[in-house]
Design a protein around this motif. Structure first.
Motif, PDB file in Angstrom:
ATOM      1  N   GLY A   3       5.316  -0.327   4.768  1.00  0.00           N
ATOM      2  CA  GLY A   3       6.060   0.270   3.660  1.00  0.00           C
ATOM      3  C   GLY A   3       5.242   0.358   2.389  1.00  0.00           C
ATOM      4  O   GLY A   3       4.470  -0.552   2.082  1.00  0.00           O
ATOM      5  N   ASP A   4       5.409   1.442   1.652  1.00  0.00           N
ATOM      6  CA  ASP A   4       4.629   1.618   0.427  1.00  0.00           C
ATOM      7  C   ASP A   4       5.498   1.964  -0.773  1.00  0.00           C
ATOM      8  O   ASP A   4       4.987   2.346  -1.823  1.00  0.00           O
ATOM      9  CB  ASP A   4       3.551   2.689   0.627  1.00  0.00           C
ATOM     10  CG  ASP A   4       4.124   4.004   1.152  1.00  0.00           C
ATOM     11  OD1 ASP A   4       5.359   4.166   1.138  1.00  0.00           O
ATOM     12  OD2 ASP A   4       3.323   4.864   1.579  1.00  0.00           O
ATOM     13  N   THR A   5       6.821   1.834  -0.637  1.00  0.00           N
ATOM     14  CA  THR A   5       7.714   2.056  -1.770  1.00  0.00           C
ATOM     15  C   THR A   5       8.781   0.974  -1.795  1.00  0.00           C
ATOM     16  O   THR A   5       9.087   0.357  -0.769  1.00  0.00           O
ATOM     17  CB  THR A   5       8.412   3.427  -1.691  1.00  0.00           C
ATOM     18  OG1 THR A   5       9.172   3.503  -0.469  1.00  0.00           O
ATOM     19  CG2 THR A   5       7.398   4.568  -1.726  1.00  0.00           C
ATOM     20  N   GLY A   6       9.343   0.760  -2.958  1.00  0.00           N
ATOM     21  CA  GLY A   6      10.420  -0.206  -3.095  1.00  0.00           C
ATOM     22  C   GLY A   6       9.926  -1.572  -3.503  1.00  0.00           C
ATOM     23  O   GLY A   6       8.729  -1.796  -3.723  1.00  0.00           O
ATOM     24  N   LYS A  65       8.713  -5.471  -3.541  1.00  0.00           N
ATOM     25  CA  LYS A  65       7.778  -6.206  -2.694  1.00  0.00           C
ATOM     26  C   LYS A  65       8.492  -7.415  -2.093  1.00  0.00           C
ATOM     27  O   LYS A  65       8.958  -8.301  -2.815  1.00  0.00           O
ATOM     28  CB  LYS A  65       6.567  -6.657  -3.501  1.00  0.00           C
ATOM     29  CG  LYS A  65       5.670  -5.519  -3.963  1.00  0.00           C
ATOM     30  CD  LYS A  65       4.473  -6.054  -4.731  1.00  0.00           C
ATOM     31  CE  LYS A  65       3.552  -4.927  -5.171  1.00  0.00           C
ATOM     32  NZ  LYS A  65       2.387  -5.447  -5.947  1.00  0.00           N
ATOM     33  N   LYS A  74      14.082   1.105   8.624  1.00  0.00           N
ATOM     34  CA  LYS A  74      13.373   1.693   7.470  1.00  0.00           C
ATOM     35  C   LYS A  74      13.991   1.300   6.128  1.00  0.00           C
ATOM     36  O   LYS A  74      14.266   2.134   5.275  1.00  0.00           O
ATOM     37  CB  LYS A  74      13.305   3.215   7.626  1.00  0.00           C
ATOM     38  CG  LYS A  74      12.468   3.643   8.833  1.00  0.00           C
ATOM     39  CD  LYS A  74      12.418   5.148   8.988  1.00  0.00           C
ATOM     40  CE  LYS A  74      11.399   5.562  10.038  1.00  0.00           C
ATOM     41  NZ  LYS A  74      11.531   4.882  11.325  1.00  0.00           N
ATOM     42  N   PRO A  89      13.965   0.326   2.448  1.00  0.00           N
ATOM     43  CA  PRO A  89      12.974   0.731   1.452  1.00  0.00           C
ATOM     44  C   PRO A  89      12.379  -0.454   0.696  1.00  0.00           C
ATOM     45  O   PRO A  89      12.731  -0.747  -0.452  1.00  0.00           O
ATOM     46  CB  PRO A  89      13.788   1.638   0.517  1.00  0.00           C
ATOM     47  CG  PRO A  89      15.185   1.135   0.620  1.00  0.00           C
ATOM     48  CD  PRO A  89      15.357   0.670   2.039  1.00  0.00           C
ATOM     49  N   GLN A 144       8.472  -2.896   0.348  1.00  0.00           N
ATOM     50  CA  GLN A 144       7.072  -3.101   0.697  1.00  0.00           C
ATOM     51  C   GLN A 144       6.988  -4.479   1.359  1.00  0.00           C
ATOM     52  O   GLN A 144       7.004  -5.505   0.686  1.00  0.00           O
ATOM     53  CB  GLN A 144       6.195  -3.030  -0.548  1.00  0.00           C
ATOM     54  CG  GLN A 144       6.238  -1.685  -1.245  1.00  0.00           C
ATOM     55  CD  GLN A 144       5.373  -1.656  -2.483  1.00  0.00           C
ATOM     56  OE1 GLN A 144       4.143  -1.762  -2.408  1.00  0.00           O
ATOM     57  NE2 GLN A 144       5.998  -1.495  -3.655  1.00  0.00           N
ATOM     58  N   SER A 199      16.008  -6.056  -4.605  1.00  0.00           N
ATOM     59  CA  SER A 199      15.870  -5.165  -5.745  1.00  0.00           C
ATOM     60  C   SER A 199      16.125  -5.850  -7.078  1.00  0.00           C
ATOM     61  O   SER A 199      15.926  -5.254  -8.124  1.00  0.00           O
ATOM     62  CB  SER A 199      16.840  -3.986  -5.598  1.00  0.00           C
ATOM     63  OG  SER A 199      18.185  -4.457  -5.560  1.00  0.00           O
TER      64      SER A 199
END
Length: 460
Positions: A217-220, A222, A269, A271, A273, A459
């Motif tokens: 994953g590269d968004t959202g 960590k 999936k 969202p 990282q 988040s």
């Protein structure tokens, strides 16, 4: 296929899930011959009861599954699975019942009701299939069932086939299936790259210690997951009694559960990282084993006095947590089969967890209730900090006295987790006796609750 819903079909047998208190009203709405058959066969809608009702020509007209009372269901898990295990092979479609929030959890139990660890003994799987009922997220439930199966298989596999090298292979296979990047640091390279405590714990084994890592994953936000991967624990030089070694193949249950949670995240999936870290070792006895009284210097620079080589899980986790903290993730979660004290406190069913974040703890408790995956918050009790400070070194890996063993272990780990948001789970990862959809053996703990809560937790 196992752990998946059946495709809709006209030949699926209607299934009625009936609560005990609703049986009389259900029977009153049926044809007299149906009502008579049900009563003559002693069906009282108790949990675990299942019955086929014949129609014209003797063919099955419908199936009934007992759902008991609310009080009965509160005393166990996966009530529908108890009936599903007794139904004959075939495909079933929900016709009535399960109208509440428990529908998805009970459908998950159905998918898992025929789980068995069959790597070393062949068996014929029972084809008792369920068509996905309306109103559920079938893909989500299937992904959770697959993740739970992965956890169980990993924990149930003996160390002869699930040592540090094989755990690495399992982690790599999962990561690569979802396009994640995998790397491993092995043997003396752990010293060269400053993971001294992972090296110290695992160096006496014939299989080299290692730190397994993958990213996805590269968004959202960590999210970093750290799982204890002690593939077998003899206790080191503080050798465990033979009886206490019998279940030590499960001492990598934290790593297995982390991989199960990662499997859900990647399959659906989420969202985020994702970063997964697994220190994988075998705590063995040899001439180069670390000793009671040794003082180890951790990756973080804190020194640790070894007062018991059987308190090794917190040592390998400490180096991995220190690495994770260097990147300052939005949320870090560790999972480990860490202490017997946790089992004394809450038993085998409940996953105790620690966090300083009250809102996160409340959200997790709510999620756990929603998916029937029990957790319980334990305190990072600051006055116990002095118990893990021996004086001769910065930290003590096994404080004397035996009191509050799970809490002092959690406080030890917190010293390495940095200033960010951190949750630690001290799990058992083992089902001591067979229950519906949960046969004796390895089991996931806390990961369904975490997955349910993660969109909000990660988040914040």
């Amino acid at each position: 296929m196992p752990y998946q819903f059946a495709a809709p079909t006209d030949t699926a047998l209607p299934l009625h899930v009936i609560e005990t208190e609703a049986l009389d009203s259900w029977l009153a709405a049926q044809a007299p011959e149906v009502s008579s058959w049900v009563r003559l066969n002693g069906f009282a809608a108790r949990i675990g009861q299942a019955l086929l009702v014949p129609g014209p020509g003797g063919l099955a007209l419908m199936a009934l599954a007992g759902y008991g009372s609310e009080e009965d269901r509160a005393r166990g898990h996966f009530a529908l699975a108890a009936a599903a295990q007794k139904l004959p092979e075939g495909t079933y479609a929900l016709a009535s019942g399960l109208d509440g929030a428990e529908r998805e959890t009970e459908c998950l139990g159905w998918l898992l009701c025929d789980y068995a660890f069959d790597r070393y003994r062949s068996r014929k799987a029972r084809a008792v299939n369920l068509v996905a009922p309306d109103g559920i997220d079938a893909k989500r439930i299937e992904a959770i069932a697959a993740a739970e199966t992965l956890v169980r298989d990993l924990v149930n596999t003996p160390t002869s086939d699930m040592g540090p090298d094989k755990l690495e292979e399992a982690a790599a296979a999962l990561a690569k299936a979802h396009g994640a990047a995998v790397s491993t640091i092995t043997g003396d390279d752990l010293l060269a790259q400053n993971f001294p405590m992972i090296h110290a714990v695992g160096r006496a084994s014939a299989t080299a210690p290692r730190l397994i890592e993958f990213r996805w994953g590269d968004t959202g936000p960590k999210l970093t997951l750290v799982g204890k991967g002690v593939c077998f624990d003899t206790g080191g030089l503080d050798l465990k009694p033979a009886a206490n070694m019998k279940l030590m193949k499960k001492d990598m249950g934290g790593a297995a559960n982390v991989l199960g949670l990662a499997s859900m995240i990647m399959a659906l999936k989420l969202p985020v990282q994702l970063r997964v870290l697994i220190p994988a070792v075998e705590n063995s006895v040899a001439g180069n084993a670390f000793r009671p009284g040794d003082i180890l210097t951790s990756r973080k620079g804190l020194t640790v006095e070894i007062n018991n080589t059987d308190a090794e899980g917190r040592l390998v986790l400490a180096d991995a947590l220190a690495l994770a903290a260097e990147e300052a993730p939005d949320l870090m979660i560790s999972m480990a089969t860490l202490t017997g004290a946790a089992r004394v406190a809450v038993g085998p069913d409940i996953a105790p967890f620690y966090t300083d974040d009250d809102a996160a703890a409340a959200a997790l408790a709510q999620a756990a209730k929603a998916v029937d995956d029990p957790v319980w918050r334990m305190p990072f009790h600051a006055p116990y900090e002095k118990r893990i400070e021996p004086g001769i070194a910065d930290l003590d890996n096994a404080p004397e006295g035996g009191f509050a063993g799970s809490i002092t272990a959690a406080l030890f780990l917190r010293r390495f987790a940095g200033a960010g948001r951190y949750m630690h789970f001290d799990i058992y990862a083992w089902q001591p006796g067979s229950e519906p959809a949960q046969p004796k053996g390895g089991v996931g703990q806390g990961i369904r609750a975490l997955f349910q809560a993660l969109p909000g937790l990660a988040s914040k």
